[in-house]
Design an enzyme around this catalytic site. Structure first.
Site, PDB file in Angstrom:
ATOM      1  CE  LYS A 163      -2.406   2.300   3.875  1.00 36.48           C
ATOM      2  NZ  LYS A 163      -1.257   2.989   4.411  1.00 36.48           N
ATOM      3  CG  ASN A 164       2.172   2.776   3.510  1.00 34.61           C
ATOM      4  OD1 ASN A 164       1.030   3.129   3.188  1.00 34.61           O
ATOM      5  ND2 ASN A 164       2.507   2.547   4.765  1.00 34.61           N
ATOM      6  CB  CYS A 222      -5.512   6.324   9.982  1.00 36.11           C
ATOM      7  SG  CYS A 222      -6.098   4.749   9.358  1.00 36.11           S
ATOM      8  NE  ARG A 236      -0.920  10.465   9.700  1.00 32.06           N
ATOM      9  CZ  ARG A 236      -1.211   9.450   8.907  1.00 32.06           C
ATOM     10  NH1 ARG A 236      -2.419   8.963   8.872  1.00 32.06           N
ATOM     11  NH2 ARG A 236      -0.284   8.918   8.128  1.00 32.06           N
ATOM     12  CG  ASP A 279       2.394   1.600   9.433  1.00 33.33           C
ATOM     13  OD1 ASP A 279       1.955   2.510  10.150  1.00 33.33           O
ATOM     14  OD2 ASP A 279       2.840   1.794   8.289  1.00 33.33           O
ATOM     15  NE  ARG A 336      -8.368   4.616   5.013  1.00 30.71           N
ATOM     16  CZ  ARG A 336      -7.959   5.706   5.630  1.00 30.71           C
ATOM     17  NH1 ARG A 336      -8.588   6.098   6.707  1.00 30.71           N
ATOM     18  NH2 ARG A 336      -6.940   6.395   5.191  1.00 30.71           N
TER      19      ARG A 336
HETATM   20  N1  EPU Z   1       5.277  14.751  10.809  1.00 29.29           N
HETATM   21  C1  EPU Z   1       5.334  16.076  11.120  1.00 29.29           C
HETATM   22  N2  EPU Z   1       5.303  16.982  10.098  1.00 29.29           N
HETATM   23  C2  EPU Z   1       5.243  16.603   8.788  1.00 29.29           C
HETATM   24  C3  EPU Z   1       5.198  15.237   8.482  1.00 29.29           C
HETATM   25  C4  EPU Z   1       5.216  14.312   9.509  1.00 29.29           C
HETATM   26  O1  EPU Z   1       5.383  16.456  12.298  1.00 29.29           O
HETATM   27  O2  EPU Z   1       5.225  17.492   7.917  1.00 29.29           O
HETATM   28  C5  EPU Z   1       5.271  13.761  11.901  1.00 29.29           C
HETATM   29  C6  EPU Z   1       3.934  12.978  11.926  1.00 29.29           C
HETATM   30  O3  EPU Z   1       2.938  13.697  12.596  1.00 29.29           O
HETATM   31  C7  EPU Z   1       4.330  11.711  12.622  1.00 29.29           C
HETATM   32  C8  EPU Z   1       5.776  11.501  12.156  1.00 29.29           C
HETATM   33  O4  EPU Z   1       6.236  12.763  11.675  1.00 29.29           O
HETATM   34  O5  EPU Z   1       4.297  11.913  13.999  1.00 29.29           O
HETATM   35  C9  EPU Z   1       5.929  10.456  11.068  1.00 29.29           C
HETATM   36  O6  EPU Z   1       5.175  10.826   9.941  1.00 29.29           O
HETATM   37  P1  EPU Z   1       5.595  10.453   8.445  1.00 29.29           P
HETATM   38  O7  EPU Z   1       5.485  11.684   7.622  1.00 29.29           O
HETATM   39  O8  EPU Z   1       6.874   9.710   8.459  1.00 29.29           O
HETATM   40  O9  EPU Z   1       4.442   9.450   8.071  1.00 29.29           O
HETATM   41  P2  EPU Z   1       3.451   9.555   6.825  1.00 29.29           P
HETATM   42  O10 EPU Z   1       4.214   9.819   5.598  1.00 29.29           O
HETATM   43  O11 EPU Z   1       2.293  10.397   7.157  1.00 29.29           O
HETATM   44  C10 EPU Z   1       3.750   7.002   6.286  1.00 29.29           C
HETATM   45  C11 EPU Z   1       2.836   5.841   6.081  1.00 29.29           C
HETATM   46  C12 EPU Z   1       2.173   5.495   7.385  1.00 29.29           C
HETATM   47  C13 EPU Z   1       3.268   5.131   8.381  1.00 29.29           C
HETATM   48  C14 EPU Z   1       4.264   6.281   8.524  1.00 29.29           C
HETATM   49  C15 EPU Z   1       5.441   5.965   9.417  1.00 29.29           C
HETATM   50  C16 EPU Z   1       2.172   6.110   3.784  1.00 29.29           C
HETATM   51  C17 EPU Z   1       1.109   6.388   2.802  1.00 29.29           C
HETATM   52  N3  EPU Z   1       1.838   6.192   5.073  1.00 29.29           N
HETATM   53  O12 EPU Z   1       2.929   8.050   6.787  1.00 29.29           O
HETATM   54  O13 EPU Z   1       1.344   4.379   7.146  1.00 29.29           O
HETATM   55  O14 EPU Z   1       2.701   4.857   9.638  1.00 29.29           O
HETATM   56  O15 EPU Z   1       4.767   6.633   7.226  1.00 29.29           O
HETATM   57  O16 EPU Z   1       6.096   4.843   8.980  1.00 29.29           O
HETATM   58  O17 EPU Z   1       3.293   5.792   3.397  1.00 29.29           O
HETATM   59  C18 EPU Z   1      -0.374   2.859   7.647  1.00 29.29           C
HETATM   60  O18 EPU Z   1      -0.011   2.228   6.639  1.00 29.29           O
HETATM   61  O19 EPU Z   1      -1.188   2.414   8.479  1.00 29.29           O
HETATM   62  C19 EPU Z   1       0.197   4.184   7.876  1.00 29.29           C
HETATM   63  C20 EPU Z   1      -0.341   5.073   8.710  1.00 29.29           C
END
Ligand code: EPU
Length: 429
Positions: free
Chosen positions: A22-23, A116, A121, A310, A402
């Site tokens: 998915k990711n 989610c 976030r 995750d 999802r």
């Molecule tokens: N964060 C910030 N500011 C930003 C971006 C992120 O403070 O501008 C914080 C977030 O709030 C969080 C942390 O940094 O506390 C990590 O966020 P990250 O940006 O790394 O995660 P993401 O890109 O939103 C992806 C995956 C998530 C997975 C996380 C961490 C995708 C589509 N989603 O999310 O997947 O948990 O990386 O590995 O790639 C899931 O599959 O269930 C899922 C939530």
């Protein structure tokens, strides 16, 4: 609304082929916009978040069609740069459109993304990175307008955000100059996005390390000349970890194909600590538990290659029936213990204190009616149902759908007793 109906207590046994990630699929689908073309994306999972992403691509002018597990995206006629607000709120990954639209045409209008409910976030790292690349970003009432000339440069992210790394990789393609991104996330899915971007003609190097180099392609013909390409999405290590938890939680034994053990090391280490026997070869993992599960000790979620957030809810379910005390510290998201109260309903003994969850293993979990609150938490409840005595009903299955393609089919294949049913009004609580 649909629910899972599960009869617990049956050990899962057999063989399972892990699906596409998915990711990886989500940023890659967004990246099909970066260059006009027709793309065959193989092993793309048929999940709610992918369907939502396809709606966004269609709203921008792309055509999409499924041929079995191959998704064909034709982005040649993409002529819009504004993502409708209603579609943005469906998935967090809609944020990737910002990077890919900027790469394609130097302008993007999006809204704050949904997804989610696992914490605040924010998107500050995305926005700051785009500004440092040279784009002007205006934010008004949740509407984010981004345009300008990308000059590139050296950008050091304050935190290795997965999404920001991927977004900035794509946006930097529009650069008049080249970009060096530092303190990048190093997840395998980022390497996969780099693989796709290179496959479609861009020059991106270094993904999988904390420094990524992006060659600016402003003014060259890449975004105008259309191409045809095929690409295979990498395997979903989180889906694999989820099924594996269900196997060891039920005292079963299974072989997983299409999964590289090296991208699952932190998870396999914890499962082994809990008593699982793990056998691996190039693209296969077999595992089983000869005795009762042992506690997990202390597990802290961390960016890759650490233990993935995750997989945290699924691990909590295992700990609920493991001997002794386990502690899980959630370091990535601020509200990712929402499944806890549902597990407690089933007899689990869990206390949370800030980022920590302390889980005292109990001998028996009881089948109950519970509610999925988010994707991974919902999967954790399905696993709990398989481990419990009696019948468990997991409401709001859509959260699970999802991110998992036909979870109930996969579990049935391994011998588990599960049905997905539409709730009738009478059954609904
Ligand atoms: N964060 C910030 N500011 C930003 C971006 C992120 O403070 O501008 C914080 C977030 O709030 C969080 C942390 O940094 O506390 C990590 O966020 P990250 O940006 O790394 O995660 P993401 O890109 O939103 C992806 C995956 C998530 C997975 C996380 C961490 C995708 C589509 N989603 O999310 O997947 O948990 O990386 O590995 O790639 C899931 O599959 O269930 C899922 C939530």
């Amino acid at each position: 609304m649909e629910s899972y109906y599960i009869e617990g207590g049956v050990p899962l046994r057999g063989e399972y082929r892990v699906k596409g990630a998915k990711n990886s699929a989500l940023p890659i689908l967004a990246a099909t916009i970066c260059r006009a073309g027709v793309y065959e994306i193989y092993d793309c999972p048929k999940i709610g978040d992918v369907f939502a992403m396809l709606e966004i691509l269609k709203s921008l002018g792309a055509k999409t069609i499924w041929e079995d597990d191959c998704l064909i995206v034709d982005s040649r006629n993409v002529d819009d740069y504004a993502v409708p607000e209603s579609l943005m709120s469906e998935i967090r990954s809609s944020i990737f459109l910002m990077g890919s639209l900027l790469a394609r045409g130097g302008e993007a209008v999006i809204y704050r993304p949904g997804g989610c409910d696992i914490g605040r976030r924010p998107i500050d790292i995305h926005i700051a990175g785009l500004e440092q690349l040279g784009f002007e970003v205006d934010i008004l009432d949740g509407k984010i307008r981004c345009k300008g000339i990308c000059h590139g440069g050296k950008i050091t992210m304050p935190y290795p955000s997965v999404g920001a790394t991927e977004n900035l990789m794509m946006a930097a393609l529009a650069g008049k100059g080249d970009t060096i991104l530092e303190n990048c996330a190093i997840e395998p899915e980022i390497v996969d996005l780099q693989g796709f971007l290179r496959n479609i003609g861009f020059q991106v190097f270094g993904a999988g390390t904390d420094t990524i180099f992006v060659k600016g392609s402003y003014g060259n013909s890449l975004s105008k000349n259309s191409i045809e390409r095929m690409y295979f999405v990498i395997e979903d290590r989180i889906e694999a970890a989820t099924y594996m938890a269900a196997v060891i939680g039920t005292g079963g034994r299974a072989v997983f194909r299409n999964i590289r053990p090296n991208i699952m090391k932190s998870v396999l280490d914890v499962y082994e600590r809990m008593g699982a026997i793990v056998r691996t070869s190039d693209n296969m993992i077999e595992l089983w538990v000869p005795k009762d599960l042992k506690n997990a000790g202390i597990v802290v979620t961390q960016p890759y290659p650490g233990f993935p957030t995750d997989c945290q809810p699924q691990l909590m379910t295992l700990c609920a029936k493991a001997k002794g005390l386990s502690t899980i510290r959630e370091e990535i998201f601020e509200s990712r213990f929402e499944h806890k109260n549902q597990l407690i309903k089933m007899g689990a003994d869990i206390e949370t204190c800030g980022k920590n969850a302390i889980i005292r293993g109990t001998e028996i979990l009881h089948g109950r009616e519970v509610k999925a609150m988010d994707l991974r938490g919902g999967a954790a409840l399905v696993i709990a149902g398989l481990m419990a005595e009696g019948t468990t009903i997991v409401r709001d299955a859509f959260h699970v759908q999802r991110g998992y393609e036909d979870l109930e089919k996969g579990i049935k294949l391994l011998g588990g007793l599960i049905e997905r049913k539409r709730e009738s009004k009478k059954e609904k609580t």
